[in-house]
Design an enzyme around this catalytic site. Sequence first.
Site, PDB file in Angstrom:
ATOM      1  N   THR A 148       0.817  -1.213   0.000  1.00  0.00           N
ATOM      2  CA  THR A 148       0.000   0.000   0.000  1.00  0.00           C
ATOM      3  C   THR A 148       0.847   1.257   0.000  1.00  0.00           C
ATOM      4  OG1 THR A 148      -1.568   1.286   1.349  1.00  0.00           O
ATOM      5  CG2 THR A 148      -0.121  -0.201   2.524  1.00  0.00           C
TER       6      THR A 148
ATOM      7  N   TYR B  73      -1.926   0.396  10.110  1.00  0.00           N
ATOM      8  CA  TYR B  73      -2.147  -0.286   8.834  1.00  0.00           C
ATOM      9  C   TYR B  73      -0.908  -0.174   7.955  1.00  0.00           C
ATOM     10  CZ  TYR B  73      -3.683  -0.873   3.997  1.00  0.00           C
ATOM     11  OH  TYR B  73      -3.774  -1.245   2.676  1.00  0.00           O
TER      12      TYR B  73
END
Length: 328
Positions: free
Chosen positions: A118, A142
């Site tokens: 990501t 995250y």
Amino acid sequence: MSVILVTGGAGYIGSHVVRQLSEAGHEVVVYDNLSTGSADALVHGERLVVGDLADQDNIRAVLKETGAKSVLHFAAAIIAPESVTLPLKYYSNNTRNTLNLLQACVEHGVERFIFSSTAAVYGIPEGGAASEESRTAPINPYGTSKLMSEWMLRDAAFAHGFSYVALRYFNVAGADPQARMGQRTPEATHLIKVACQAALGARDGVSIFGTDYDTPDGTGIRDYIHIEDLASAHLAALSYLERGGASDVINVGYGKGSSVREVIKVVKDVSGVDFKVNEAPRRPGDPDSLIAVADKICTVLGWTPSYNDLHTIVADAWRWEQKLWQSR
């Protein structure tokens, strides 16, 4: 042609990749706990093993039985704001379970590994654009959990002699143009899905979190990439590794951004619905702009996008949301 194992292959991104792999003639086995994925997304009847990566014995048994030499790893928790309040869920589900998978891959001779990473690993990049050489400084668990997984992957590949590509996604959106699959998550936070749901009346409206950013219209700018192009990047990465390509980390984006207001306008234009839009305070940590420097994916993988148009992304997402709404 050997079996390809896809973890999280019944989810939003994984299912599109699985479909493209099957259409390209690959034999695919999907390993998914179905916590957010759906067996209905496996439209070509791919074999599904329902299991969790926390179960090391199970994933070892699947790798032994299938003899898979290529693994594509999508299984993860992905909601950045949730990761701030539930950090251990993310380090467990993302980092620890990636470790479990890597251990099993090493034990069973996996040769190629493609990792779903990501742009959150960059945090807030200077100048609003991130290249693969930009500093990694995630601002939430995250992003940190994914960066830690990248580090483990890098070190394991070096020590044990397999190759990998870690693909750092920017803002994934849209759906299969034939509306066979799309994002099913009920409480999704992706702007385009939320706006489509508002147009359908499934939500009261859309909130713009922050209107005072240093951007032309005051709202945040993001690099939105069509799910079909994102999926094709995985096939390009797999082909690259099969040809003997060296391990690498690569951004997946278009290299251009759209603001929140621009996205909302396109959703209104496509849907023909003038839904309610609320202005709300900024969320902590949201950058003014986050755009990919996306040259490397084209030069290294030979990848060319086919859906590089915001209207197309929204139109496909709208078609999918209408299908979901009608089938509820």
